[in-house]
Design an enzyme around this catalytic site. Structure first.
Site, PDB file in Angstrom:
ATOM      1  N   THR A 100       6.982  10.877 -27.590  1.00  0.00           N
ATOM      2  CA  THR A 100       5.984  10.638 -28.640  1.00  0.00           C
ATOM      3  C   THR A 100       5.011  11.803 -28.692  1.00  0.00           C
ATOM      4  OG1 THR A 100       4.311   9.085 -29.460  1.00  0.00           O
ATOM      5  CG2 THR A 100       4.375   9.419 -27.086  1.00  0.00           C
ATOM      6  N   ARG A 101       4.369  11.970 -29.853  1.00  0.00           N
ATOM      7  CA  ARG A 101       3.252  12.916 -29.974  1.00  0.00           C
ATOM      8  C   ARG A 101       1.932  12.151 -30.057  1.00  0.00           C
ATOM      9  NH1 ARG A 101       5.738  17.580 -30.654  1.00  0.00           N
ATOM     10  NH2 ARG A 101       7.838  17.482 -31.528  1.00  0.00           N
ATOM     11  N   ASN A 102       2.004  10.839 -29.896  1.00  0.00           N
ATOM     12  CA  ASN A 102       0.828   9.988 -30.033  1.00  0.00           C
ATOM     13  C   ASN A 102       0.065   9.948 -28.703  1.00  0.00           C
ATOM     14  OD1 ASN A 102      -0.887   7.666 -30.054  1.00  0.00           O
ATOM     15  ND2 ASN A 102       0.318   6.796 -31.722  1.00  0.00           N
ATOM     16  N   LYS A 125      -2.503   8.311 -27.860  1.00  0.00           N
ATOM     17  CA  LYS A 125      -2.902   6.965 -27.427  1.00  0.00           C
ATOM     18  C   LYS A 125      -1.762   6.270 -26.679  1.00  0.00           C
ATOM     19  CE  LYS A 125      -6.616   6.416 -30.747  1.00  0.00           C
ATOM     20  NZ  LYS A 125      -7.167   5.743 -31.913  1.00  0.00           N
ATOM     21  N   LYS A 126      -0.509   6.496 -27.117  1.00  0.00           N
ATOM     22  CA  LYS A 126       0.634   5.916 -26.403  1.00  0.00           C
ATOM     23  C   LYS A 126       0.781   6.538 -25.003  1.00  0.00           C
ATOM     24  CE  LYS A 126       3.625   4.576 -30.288  1.00  0.00           C
ATOM     25  NZ  LYS A 126       4.987   4.687 -30.849  1.00  0.00           N
ATOM     26  N   ASP A 130      10.002   1.913 -30.155  1.00  0.00           N
ATOM     27  CA  ASP A 130       9.863   1.721 -31.589  1.00  0.00           C
ATOM     28  C   ASP A 130       9.151   0.402 -31.755  1.00  0.00           C
ATOM     29  OD1 ASP A 130      10.105   2.354 -34.294  1.00  0.00           O
ATOM     30  OD2 ASP A 130      11.910   1.147 -34.514  1.00  0.00           O
ATOM     31  N   SER A 131       8.112   0.413 -32.535  1.00  0.00           N
ATOM     32  CA  SER A 131       7.335  -0.812 -32.653  1.00  0.00           C
ATOM     33  C   SER A 131       6.875  -0.974 -34.079  1.00  0.00           C
ATOM     34  CB  SER A 131       6.138  -0.783 -31.695  1.00  0.00           C
ATOM     35  OG  SER A 131       5.410   0.406 -31.877  1.00  0.00           O
ATOM     36  N   HIS A 145       2.009  -5.925 -27.294  1.00  0.00           N
ATOM     37  CA  HIS A 145       3.466  -5.832 -27.341  1.00  0.00           C
ATOM     38  C   HIS A 145       3.962  -4.611 -26.572  1.00  0.00           C
ATOM     39  CE1 HIS A 145       1.602  -3.509 -30.469  1.00  0.00           C
ATOM     40  NE2 HIS A 145       2.730  -2.955 -30.873  1.00  0.00           N
TER      41      HIS A 145
END
Length: 200
Positions: free
Chosen positions: A8-10, A12-13, A73-74, A184
């Protein structure tokens, strides 16, 4: 120190996975994001379900880097929209990752839906793929309902309109550590902990 790629590039994740590992006392794993490895072509998310997209992303990451990789994937499944936007959550408005437009569209689609029929759940599938080819796929769900106007500034995506069951706040009004414990994605990532402990 075992390097683990979270595909991911997120930011926060990435922060969420690092906090969960730390809270569980798992050391010996350095979590990297896509910005920390040489760029590689990322296949589009074309699977009809969260699990398929998560596994495909993790396999691509392992093939490109040789590192063990987690991908998720959410999305949001809205009861009154027959489970949509689902796997299309990030691009529901037609532009990928436009949170504001996606929120506006869902709120507009639910404009006439009474409060008692505004149930929804966040769903997250997470896949851990090792260089050996071993794969672990898990799923986490978080039930709640959708409020009529945005509240809160924490989180991202549909957090400002999602009110978890038993809560008076939206998930965007919760502190990050609180959300990790319930969400989740937090549930899915914690389901991977036995495999991550072995990796560490």
């Amino acid at each position: 120190m075992t390097k683990l790629l979270l595909a991911t590039r997120n930011a926060k994740k990435l922060g969420e996975l690092r906090r969960i590992l730390s809270a569980e006392g798992i050391s010996g794993i350095e979590v990297l994001g896509l910005a920390d490895v040489p760029e590689f072509p990322e296949a589009p998310e074309t699977a009809p379900d969260f699990e398929g997209n998560a596994v495909a992303k993790a396999r691509d990451a392992v093939a490109a880097t040789g590192l063990p990789a987690i991908a998720d994937d959410s999305g949001l499944a809205v009861d009154a929209l027959n489970g949509m936007p689902g796997v299309l959550s990030a691009r529901w408005s037609g532009r990928h990752g436009d949170d504001e437009a996606n929120l506006d569209l869902v709120l507009g689609q639910l404009g006439d839906v009474p409060d008692e029929r505004r149930g929804a759940q966040f769903v997250c599938a997470a896949a851990l793929v090792l260089a050996s080819g071993e794969e672990t796929v898990v799923r986490g769900e978080w039930r709640g309902s959708l409020v009529r106007a945005r509240r809160g500034t924490n989180g991202f995506g549909y957090d400002p309109i999602f009110q978890p069951d038993g809560e008076s706040r939206t998930s965007a009004e919760m502190e990050p550590a609180e959300k990790d414990a319930l969400s989740h994605r937090g549930r899915a990532l914690r389901a991977l902990l036995p495999a991550l402990r072995e990796l560490a």
